[in-house]
Design a protein around this motif. Structure first.
Motif, PDB file in Angstrom:
ATOM      1  N   ASP A  26       1.306  -0.982  -0.300  1.00  0.00           N
ATOM      2  CA  ASP A  26      -0.024   0.022   0.100  1.00  0.00           C
ATOM      3  C   ASP A  26       1.046   1.311   0.075  1.00  0.00           C
ATOM      4  OD1 ASP A  26      -1.786   2.258   0.633  1.00  0.00           O
ATOM      5  OD2 ASP A  26      -3.462   0.879   1.982  1.00  0.00           O
ATOM      6  N   GLY A  28       0.407   4.442   0.571  1.00  0.00           N
ATOM      7  CA  GLY A  28      -0.497   5.352   1.012  1.00  0.00           C
ATOM      8  C   GLY A  28       0.040   5.236   2.790  1.00  0.00           C
ATOM      9  N   GLU A  29       0.190   3.898   2.187  1.00  0.00           N
ATOM     10  CA  GLU A  29       0.985   3.765   4.065  1.00  0.00           C
ATOM     11  C   GLU A  29       2.490   3.169   4.434  1.00  0.00           C
ATOM     12  OE1 GLU A  29      -0.030  -0.825   5.287  1.00  0.00           O
ATOM     13  OE2 GLU A  29      -1.776   0.098   4.534  1.00  0.00           O
ATOM     14  N   THR A  30       3.055   3.478   3.527  1.00  0.00           N
ATOM     15  CA  THR A  30       5.227   3.253   2.917  1.00  0.00           C
ATOM     16  C   THR A  30       5.240   4.631   2.892  1.00  0.00           C
ATOM     17  OG1 THR A  30       4.777   2.464   0.500  1.00  0.00           O
ATOM     18  CG2 THR A  30       5.093   1.331   2.292  1.00  0.00           C
ATOM     19  N   ASN A  31       4.233   5.623   2.322  1.00  0.00           N
ATOM     20  CA  ASN A  31       4.831   7.325   1.966  1.00  0.00           C
ATOM     21  C   ASN A  31       3.100   7.553   2.882  1.00  0.00           C
ATOM     22  OD1 ASN A  31       7.301   7.044   0.089  1.00  0.00           O
ATOM     23  ND2 ASN A  31       5.378   5.513  -0.212  1.00  0.00           N
ATOM     24  N   PRO A  32       2.687   8.096   3.681  1.00  0.00           N
ATOM     25  CA  PRO A  32       1.840   8.025   4.892  1.00  0.00           C
ATOM     26  C   PRO A  32       1.413  10.050   4.424  1.00  0.00           C
ATOM     27  CG  PRO A  32       3.729   8.087   6.026  1.00  0.00           C
ATOM     28  CD  PRO A  32       3.550   7.346   4.836  1.00  0.00           C
ATOM     29  N   GLU A  33       3.261  10.333   4.274  1.00  0.00           N
ATOM     30  CA  GLU A  33       2.640  12.116   3.902  1.00  0.00           C
ATOM     31  C   GLU A  33       2.620  12.127   2.486  1.00  0.00           C
ATOM     32  OE1 GLU A  33       6.697  13.813   4.315  1.00  0.00           O
ATOM     33  OE2 GLU A  33       6.544  13.778   6.806  1.00  0.00           O
ATOM     34  N   LEU A  35      -0.123  11.192   1.735  1.00  0.00           N
ATOM     35  CA  LEU A  35      -1.878  11.537   1.155  1.00  0.00           C
ATOM     36  C   LEU A  35      -2.626  12.260   1.248  1.00  0.00           C
ATOM     37  CD1 LEU A  35      -2.221   7.179   3.100  1.00  0.00           C
ATOM     38  CD2 LEU A  35      -2.478   8.075   0.696  1.00  0.00           C
ATOM     39  N   CYS A  52      -3.805   7.489  -5.103  1.00  0.00           N
ATOM     40  CA  CYS A  52      -3.149   6.574  -4.746  1.00  0.00           C
ATOM     41  C   CYS A  52      -3.325   5.925  -4.275  1.00  0.00           C
ATOM     42  CB  CYS A  52      -2.688   7.032  -3.363  1.00  0.00           C
ATOM     43  SG  CYS A  52      -1.748   5.764  -1.965  1.00  0.00           S
TER      44      CYS A  52
END
Length: 260
Positions: A26, A28-33, A35, A52
């Motif tokens: 995912d 978005g989980e590995t790159n939360p910023e 989102l 995303c």
């Protein structure tokens, strides 16, 4: 709308300056910023969808020309943690499109103008999406406003339904609750979108009406109950819509599932 072009995962490995996400993870989980980009965005004469997905972001931009003609740009992007931007992978496509005459937002693809574009997307201090088009500077002067993912959606819970659509500077939210085949209650809200919370809010202008129909479906009675309703709408952790009716708590315990 037609789906955006597929993400080419093999090309991501060559883009060392941008965060890499392995296939199946995912993004978005590995790159939360990243989102903060995930949304629909609007401007005066253009519309953007930034989604995303596994492996990165897909961006579609629609821009009207002389009606019903327009253009569509499609980009596959990765998030750059250093610059906090989305950077396309160098094969943006631009196509001519023709909008449907009924004005419902649908369109047909026409001639492909090019397939070698490049773009960078950033969010400015005002929270607007800025598009830097390196091919022909098509994003010059455009600042997109964030509106979330509510536009043109329909939701249902038991005998109640909710329709949400963007209109100029806010969302129109229409709630319909059928108590029988001949009687319905309707709520009509004009809501502002808060990009920080993702919540739609009507601050005191909502209307509630009771309608009665005959066997042919014609309205025989219309009673306005109030015109000062307040409500909020938001998506919960399950992706379902919650209606918080702040006037008489009509939506208590209800969780609306998206049907369109």
């Amino acid at each position: 709308m037609k789906k955006l072009i597929a993400m080419l995962l093999t090309m991501m490995m060559a883009v060392t300056m941008v965060s890499f996400c392995a296939q199946g993870e995912d993004y978005g989980e590995t790159n939360p910023e990243s989102l903060v980009f995930d949304s629909e965005w609007v401007s005066e004469d253009a519309w953007a969808q930034v989604a995303c997905e596994d492996g990165g972001f897909k961006v579609m931009i629609l821009k009207s020309e002389e009606w019903p003609a327009g253009y569509c740009w499609e980009c596959s992007c990765l998030y750059d943690e250093r610059t906090h931007t989305l950077i396309s992978m160098g094969f943006d496509t631009k196509s001519r499109i023709t909008y449907a005459e009924d004005g419902n937002g649908a369109f047909d693809f026409g001639e492909t103008v090019y397939e070698d574009g490049a773009s960078t997307f950033e969010i400015n201090e005002a929270g607007q999406l800025i598009w830097h088009d390196e091919k022909e500077n098509a994003g010059e002067g455009i600042a997109f406003t964030k509106i979330g993912w509510f536009n043109d959606t329909t939701w249902a819970c038991d005998r109640a339904s909710i329709e949400i659509a963007w209109q100029d500077e806010g969302y129109k939210v229409f709630v319909k609750w059928s108590s029988s085949a001949w009687e319905t209650t309707e709520w009509d809200y004009s809501c502002a979108y808060d990009p920080e919370t993702g919540i739609l809010t009507d601050n005191g202008l909502g209307t509630m009406s009771n309608l009665v129909y005959d066997e042919e479906g014609n309205v025989t009675s219309w009673t306005d109950v109030y015109t000062d309703g307040e409500a909020s709408f938001f998506m919960n952790e399950n992706g379902n819509l919650i209606w918080m009716d702040l006037k008489d708590n009509a939506g208590e315990g209800m969780e609306f599932v998206r049907t369109f």
